[in-house]
Enzyme design. Structure first.
Site, short mmCIF file in Angstrom:
data_model
loop_
_atom_site.label_atom_id
_atom_site.label_comp_id
_atom_site.label_asym_id
_atom_site.label_seq_id
_atom_site.Cartn_x
_atom_site.Cartn_y
_atom_site.Cartn_z
CG ASP A 126 -2.00 1.05 1.13
OD1 ASP A 126 -2.56 1.21 0.04
OD2 ASP A 126 -2.29 1.72 2.14
CG HIS B 161 -4.21 10.94 2.41
ND1 HIS B 161 -5.25 10.90 3.32
CD2 HIS B 161 -3.34 9.95 2.78
CE1 HIS B 161 -5.02 9.93 4.21
NE2 HIS B 161 -3.87 9.34 3.90
NE ARG C 76 4.51 15.48 10.34
CZ ARG C 76 3.90 14.59 9.57
NH1 ARG C 76 3.46 13.45 10.09
NH2 ARG C 76 3.74 14.81 8.28
CD GLU D 247 -5.89 4.59 4.47
OE1 GLU D 247 -5.33 5.24 5.36
OE2 GLU D 247 -5.30 3.78 3.72
CD GLU E 243 -5.41 2.79 -0.38
OE1 GLU E 243 -4.63 2.19 -1.15
OE2 GLU E 243 -5.27 2.82 0.86
CG ASP F 186 -5.57 -0.48 3.32
OD1 ASP F 186 -5.79 -1.67 3.58
OD2 ASP F 186 -4.52 0.10 3.63
NE ARG G 174 -7.54 6.59 9.42
CZ ARG G 174 -6.81 6.50 8.33
NH1 ARG G 174 -5.55 6.12 8.41
NH2 ARG G 174 -7.33 6.78 7.16
CD GLN H 178 -2.68 4.19 10.67
OE1 GLN H 178 -3.89 4.22 10.49
NE2 GLN H 178 -1.83 4.68 9.79
CE LYS I 177 -3.43 2.21 7.18
NZ LYS I 177 -4.21 3.02 6.23
CB THR J 262 -7.33 -4.76 2.02
OG1 THR J 262 -6.40 -4.33 3.01
CG2 THR J 262 -7.23 -3.84 0.81
CB THR K 244 -6.06 7.90 1.37
OG1 THR K 244 -6.00 6.89 2.37
CG2 THR K 244 -7.40 8.62 1.45
CD GLU L 196 -7.51 12.92 3.91
OE1 GLU L 196 -7.06 13.80 3.16
OE2 GLU L 196 -7.74 11.75 3.54
#
Length: 405
Positions: A117, A124, A133, A191, A193, A225, A229, A232, A245, A249, A340, A354
Site C-alpha cells: 500500500d 492526503h 503535526r 481509505e 484507493e 483499505d 486509526r 494505528q 491495517k 482490505t 488514499t 480527513e
C-alpha cells in the site's frame, strides 16, 4: 432485456469488459466471467463454443494464467471478447452463455500474491501532516517528494466486495491515558484507493523500469483499505502500519483492463522536486502516467466524498518502479494500492480522518452524525472514467458492512 442490448451510455458496455470470477446460480464451480451491462458472460464456455484458441486460458477456475500471459495475449483476448459480444453472427452461440449479474455469486477475482500500500496523494499526506503535526514547518515528511512511500500489507485478508468487515480489536492509547487498553477499535475508518493488479512476474534482482509498467500490470480496481486509526496511532512508531491495517482490505469483484482506460490517461501534477532517473517521468517521450478516475464514497447510501484520482502525485508506474528498484521480484497476482485518494477540496477527501478532521467536525448523515464508522454502517466506493466517444468506463464498486467483533 437481452444481454446484448446494453442501454446507450451504460458504463459497462462493450468498450469496458472487466474480468471477474463467478459461480452460476446453484453451482460452486468458479468460472472466468466478463461483465457486459447487467450480465456476466461465461468466457470459457464462449471460447469453447466459438472454437477460440484462448479456450485454455479462459476455461479455468482462476484468472492467474491469463494474468501471466502478457500484454500481447491480453490485447488479443480483449479483441476476441469484443467481437464475441458485438458481432451479430455470434449472438446465437453466445447469448445462452450469459448469466444475469443478480443471479451469480462473485468471488475474489484473482489470487493475491503480495500486497503493498502506498501514500501517493499529496493532498492526503498534507492533511494527515496538519492533523498530527500541526506545528511542523512542512506538513510533508522530508522524503515525500523524492519517493513513493509505502508499506507491505497482509495479502491473506484482501476480500471481495460485499464481504462483511469485522470490527478489529487491539491496543490503543490516547495521549492523556496512563496506559494502553485492549478492546474494539473506536476510530474505524476507510481509505478510498485504487488497486493495481500485476500479471507478468519479474526476476529477483531485476528492477522493473518506469517504461515497462504496461508490460507487467494487467489492470486496476477500486480498493478500500479499512483502517483502525486508534490502533494505528499507538503501534505505528517506528515501523509503520501493522494491526491497524491488516484486518481487512476490500477490492472490487471486477478488474478493469488498462486497455479499457486509454482515453482516461492524464499527466500527473507538476513535479516540484527533481526526481532520480529511475522515477523521472518528465521526458518528452513519456506517456501520461495518471488516470482520470472519478471516485464516489457513500456511507449508508449517502455520498460523503468524491475524490479525483487525477490529482495523485505519484503514478502507478512510479510506484512499480520504486517497489522493484531494490531487486524485489514481482509475482502474478501482486496487488498494490495507490494510497488514499484525496483532492484539494473538503468534499474530495478520501478518509473519515480527513473528512471529520480527526473527529473534530462530525459528518451530518441522514441517519445521524458520524466521526468514524459505527457497527452496521455500509461503505460503498464507485467510480467511472472518461472513455472514447463520450462513453463512461465504469469500475466495479467496492462495498463492505461493519459488524461487531
Amino acid at each position: 432485456m437481452p444481454p446484448f442490448d446494453v442501454p446507450e451510455g451504460d458504463p459497462f458496455g462493450p468498450h469496458n469488459l472487466p474480468y471477474g470470477m463467478f459461480s452460476p446460480a446453484g453451482s460452486k464451480e468458479r468460472r472466468i466471467g466478463v461483465r457486459l451491462g447487467d450480465h456476466v458472460l461465461d468466457a470459457g464456455a464462449a471460447a469453447a463454443s466459438l472454437g477460440s484458441p484462448y479456450h485454455s486460458l479462459l476455461a479455468r477456475p482462476a484468472l492467474g494464467a491469463l494474468l501471466a500471459a502478457g500484454r500481447t495475449t491480453w490485447s488479443d483476448v480483449r479483441r476476441a471478447l469484443t467481437a464475441w459480444v458485438t458481432v451479430p453472427s455470434h449472438r446465437e452461440a453466445i447469448e445462452p452463455l450469459f448469466h444475469p449479474l443478480s443471479s451469480v455469486t462473485l468471488h475474489l477475482p484473482f489470487e493475491v500474491a503480495d500486497y503493498v500500500d502506498f501514500y501517493a496523494s499529496e493532498n492526503h499526506a498534507r492533511n494527515v501532516g496538519q492533523i498530527f503535526r500541526p506545528d511542523a514547518a512542512d506538513s510533508l515528511t522530508p522524503n515525500w517528494k523524492h519517493l513513493p512511500i509505502g508499506y507491505h500489507g497482509r495479502s491473506g485478508t484482501v476480500v471481495v466486495s460485499g464481504t462483511d468487515v469485522v470490527r478489529p480489536s487491539g491496543q490503543r492509547k490516547a495521549p492523556a491515558d496512563a496506559a494502553p487498553v485492549f478492546g474494539p477499535s473506536v476510530r474505524l475508518d476507510i481509505e478510498a484507493e485504487v488497486g493495481f493488479v500485476v500479471g507478468v512476474p519479474s526476476a529477483m534482482g531485476s528492477p522493473v523500469a518506469l517504461g515497462d509498467f504496461r508490460e507487467h500490470v494487467f489492470g486496476l480496481c477500486l480498493l478500500n483499505d479499512w483502517s483502525a486509526r486508534d490502533i494505528q496511532a499507538w503501534e505505528y512508531v517506528p515501523l509503520g502500519p501493522f494491526l491497524g491495517k491488516s484486518f481487512a482490505t476490500s477490492v472490487s469483484a471486477w478488474i478493469t483492463p488498462l486497455e479499457a482506460l486509454e482515453d482516461a490517461k492524464v499527466a500527473p501534477p507538476e513535479r516540484t522536486h527533481p526526481l532520480l532517473p529511475y522515477l523521472d517521468d518528465s521526458g518528452a517521450d513519456a506517456e501520461p502516467g495518471g488516470y482520470d478516475l472519478r471516485i464516489s464514497v457513500a456511507i449508508n447510501g449517502h455520498v460523503v466524498s468524491e475524490p479525483p484520482f487525477s490529482t495523485m502525485y505519484w503514478t502507478a508506474a512510479q510506484q512499480l518502479a520504486h517497489m522493484t528498484v531494490n531487486g524485489a521480484s514481482l509475482r502474478t497476482g501482486d496487488l498494490y494500492g495507490s494510497g488514499t485518494v484525496s483532492g484539494p477540496s473538503e468534499h474530495q477527501r478520501g478518509s473519515l480522518l480527513e473528512l471529520t478532521w480527526n473527529g473534530r467536525d462530525p459528518l451530518e448523515l441522514p441517519d445521524g452524525k458520524r466521526t468514524f464508522l459505527e457497527d452496521g454502517d455500509v461503505v460503498t466506493l464507485s467510480a467511472w472514467a472518461p472513455g472514447a466517444d463520450g462513453n463512461r468506463v465504469g469500475l466495479g464498486e467496492v462495498t463492505g458492512r461493519i459488524v461487531a467483533g
